[in-house]
Design a protein around this motif. Sequence first.
Motif, PDB file in Angstrom:
ATOM      1  N   TYR A  10       0.226  -0.967  -0.239  1.00 27.15           N
ATOM      2  CA  TYR A  10      -0.216  -0.231   0.004  1.00 27.15           C
ATOM      3  C   TYR A  10       0.950   1.309  -0.296  1.00 27.15           C
ATOM      4  CZ  TYR A  10      -3.775  -3.283   0.838  1.00 27.15           C
ATOM      5  OH  TYR A  10      -5.232  -4.038   1.308  1.00 27.15           O
ATOM      6  N   TYR A  11       1.600   1.597  -1.342  1.00 24.30           N
ATOM      7  CA  TYR A  11       2.235   2.877  -1.352  1.00 24.30           C
ATOM      8  C   TYR A  11       1.670   4.029  -1.163  1.00 24.30           C
ATOM      9  CZ  TYR A  11       5.148  -1.197  -2.087  1.00 24.30           C
ATOM     10  OH  TYR A  11       6.380  -2.565  -1.411  1.00 24.30           O
ATOM     11  N   LYS A  12       0.708   4.069  -1.756  1.00 26.09           N
ATOM     12  CA  LYS A  12       0.192   5.520  -1.465  1.00 26.09           C
ATOM     13  C   LYS A  12      -0.692   5.661   0.102  1.00 26.09           C
ATOM     14  CE  LYS A  12      -2.112   5.614  -6.303  1.00 26.09           C
ATOM     15  NZ  LYS A  12      -3.684   4.941  -6.912  1.00 26.09           N
ATOM     16  N   ALA A  13      -0.905   4.898   0.533  1.00 28.28           N
ATOM     17  CA  ALA A  13      -1.548   5.079   1.574  1.00 28.28           C
ATOM     18  C   ALA A  13      -0.198   4.983   2.864  1.00 28.28           C
ATOM     19  CB  ALA A  13      -1.768   3.107   2.495  1.00 28.28           C
ATOM     20  N   ILE A  14       1.033   4.331   2.537  1.00 30.24           N
ATOM     21  CA  ILE A  14       2.217   4.732   3.412  1.00 30.24           C
ATOM     22  C   ILE A  14       2.572   6.184   2.904  1.00 30.24           C
ATOM     23  CG2 ILE A  14       5.582   4.824   2.991  1.00 30.24           C
ATOM     24  CD1 ILE A  14       4.340   1.798   2.123  1.00 30.24           C
ATOM     25  N   LEU A  15       2.728   7.428   1.537  1.00 25.24           N
ATOM     26  CA  LEU A  15       2.290   8.441   1.503  1.00 25.24           C
ATOM     27  C   LEU A  15       2.103   9.594   2.450  1.00 25.24           C
ATOM     28  CD1 LEU A  15       4.237  10.450  -0.185  1.00 25.24           C
ATOM     29  CD2 LEU A  15       2.226  10.388  -2.225  1.00 25.24           C
ATOM     30  N   ALA A  16       0.727   9.210   2.246  1.00 30.65           N
ATOM     31  CA  ALA A  16      -0.683   9.638   3.303  1.00 30.65           C
ATOM     32  C   ALA A  16       0.011   8.799   4.897  1.00 30.65           C
ATOM     33  CB  ALA A  16      -2.023   8.961   3.052  1.00 30.65           C
ATOM     34  N   PHE A  17       1.004   8.112   5.285  1.00 33.29           N
ATOM     35  CA  PHE A  17       1.191   7.864   6.933  1.00 33.29           C
ATOM     36  C   PHE A  17       2.643   9.312   7.026  1.00 33.29           C
ATOM     37  CE2 PHE A  17       4.062   6.279   9.445  1.00 33.29           C
ATOM     38  CZ  PHE A  17       3.098   5.405  10.495  1.00 33.29           C
ATOM     39  N   GLN A  22       4.253  13.851   9.256  1.00 35.17           N
ATOM     40  CA  GLN A  22       5.333  15.435   9.356  1.00 35.17           C
ATOM     41  C   GLN A  22       4.176  16.141   9.833  1.00 35.17           C
ATOM     42  OE1 GLN A  22       6.849  15.842   6.031  1.00 35.17           O
ATOM     43  NE2 GLN A  22       8.246  13.366   5.488  1.00 35.17           N
ATOM     44  N   LEU A  23       3.338  16.178   9.085  1.00 41.47           N
ATOM     45  CA  LEU A  23       2.233  17.568   9.599  1.00 41.47           C
ATOM     46  C   LEU A  23       1.624  17.529  10.989  1.00 41.47           C
ATOM     47  CD1 LEU A  23       0.363  17.551   6.516  1.00 41.47           C
ATOM     48  CD2 LEU A  23       1.709  19.458   7.111  1.00 41.47           C
ATOM     49  N   LYS A  35      -0.844  13.889  18.292  1.00 43.05           N
ATOM     50  CA  LYS A  35      -1.546  13.998  17.836  1.00 43.05           C
ATOM     51  C   LYS A  35      -2.120  12.974  16.509  1.00 43.05           C
ATOM     52  CE  LYS A  35      -2.603  18.626  16.638  1.00 43.05           C
ATOM     53  NZ  LYS A  35      -2.403  20.478  15.688  1.00 43.05           N
ATOM     54  N   PHE A  36      -0.922  12.679  16.124  1.00 42.54           N
ATOM     55  CA  PHE A  36      -0.583  11.604  15.247  1.00 42.54           C
ATOM     56  C   PHE A  36      -1.162  10.452  16.223  1.00 42.54           C
ATOM     57  CE2 PHE A  36       2.358   8.178  13.447  1.00 42.54           C
ATOM     58  CZ  PHE A  36       2.002   8.448  11.965  1.00 42.54           C
ATOM     59  N   ASP A  37      -1.577   9.807  17.061  1.00 44.21           N
ATOM     60  CA  ASP A  37      -1.865   9.071  17.710  1.00 44.21           C
ATOM     61  C   ASP A  37      -3.629   8.760  17.123  1.00 44.21           C
ATOM     62  OD1 ASP A  37       0.422   8.161  18.867  1.00 44.21           O
ATOM     63  OD2 ASP A  37      -0.103   8.705  21.076  1.00 44.21           O
ATOM     64  N   HIS A  38      -4.166  10.240  17.447  1.00 45.75           N
ATOM     65  CA  HIS A  38      -5.567   9.907  16.939  1.00 45.75           C
ATOM     66  C   HIS A  38      -5.951   9.427  15.506  1.00 45.75           C
ATOM     67  CE1 HIS A  38      -9.371  10.581  16.144  1.00 45.75           C
ATOM     68  NE2 HIS A  38      -9.261  11.430  14.995  1.00 45.75           N
ATOM     69  N   GLN A  39      -5.112   9.238  14.218  1.00 46.35           N
ATOM     70  CA  GLN A  39      -4.929   8.843  12.961  1.00 46.35           C
ATOM     71  C   GLN A  39      -4.558   7.822  12.967  1.00 46.35           C
ATOM     72  OE1 GLN A  39      -3.646  12.054  13.524  1.00 46.35           O
ATOM     73  NE2 GLN A  39      -5.156  13.404  12.399  1.00 46.35           N
ATOM     74  N   LEU A  65      -6.283  10.589   6.991  1.00 44.75           N
ATOM     75  CA  LEU A  65      -5.940  11.786   6.062  1.00 44.75           C
ATOM     76  C   LEU A  65      -7.408  12.307   6.897  1.00 44.75           C
ATOM     77  CD1 LEU A  65      -4.479  11.829   2.311  1.00 44.75           C
ATOM     78  CD2 LEU A  65      -3.225  12.249   4.442  1.00 44.75           C
ATOM     79  N   HIS A  66      -8.314  12.032   7.541  1.00 48.88           N
ATOM     80  CA  HIS A  66      -9.266  12.599   7.763  1.00 48.88           C
ATOM     81  C   HIS A  66      -9.791  14.133   8.326  1.00 48.88           C
ATOM     82  CE1 HIS A  66      -9.507  10.253  12.354  1.00 48.88           C
ATOM     83  NE2 HIS A  66      -9.655  11.476  12.296  1.00 48.88           N
ATOM     84  N   ASP A  67      -8.501  13.995   9.208  1.00 46.30           N
ATOM     85  CA  ASP A  67      -8.710  15.169   9.939  1.00 46.30           C
ATOM     86  C   ASP A  67      -7.743  16.549   9.597  1.00 46.30           C
ATOM     87  OD1 ASP A  67     -10.313  14.931  12.034  1.00 46.30           O
ATOM     88  OD2 ASP A  67      -9.098  14.316  12.891  1.00 46.30           O
ATOM     89  N   LEU A  68      -7.277  16.247   8.202  1.00 45.47           N
ATOM     90  CA  LEU A  68      -5.656  17.129   7.132  1.00 45.47           C
ATOM     91  C   LEU A  68      -6.958  18.606   7.532  1.00 45.47           C
ATOM     92  CD1 LEU A  68      -3.325  17.035   6.427  1.00 45.47           C
ATOM     93  CD2 LEU A  68      -3.924  16.529   3.931  1.00 45.47           C
TER      94      LEU A  68
END
Length: 78
Positions: A10-17, A22-23, A35-39, A65-68
């Motif tokens: 799941y390389y697209k998911a890794i990019l999202a991860f 980082q954000l 913050k990252f723990d929630h996602q 990405l649901h809270d982005l």
Amino acid sequence: MRAWLESRGYYKAILAFETIRQLETGFRKDGTTPKFDHQLSITRLLSTQVDKFLYPEETLIVGLLHDLLEDHETPESD
């Protein structure tokens, strides 16, 4: 979670991860939970049902990405 995503290809998911990792710095409203723990917790929950999804990788991406837009300003929000 990243290793699990890699094992599934799941390389697209890794990019999202990596993007959200980082954000989402700092802590949630409670002052102790990163913050990252929630996602990550949402995505872990989704990963337990991944074989039931029509689009599993895309579903995991949404979990990550649901809270982005809610948490980060965009040029359009000015």
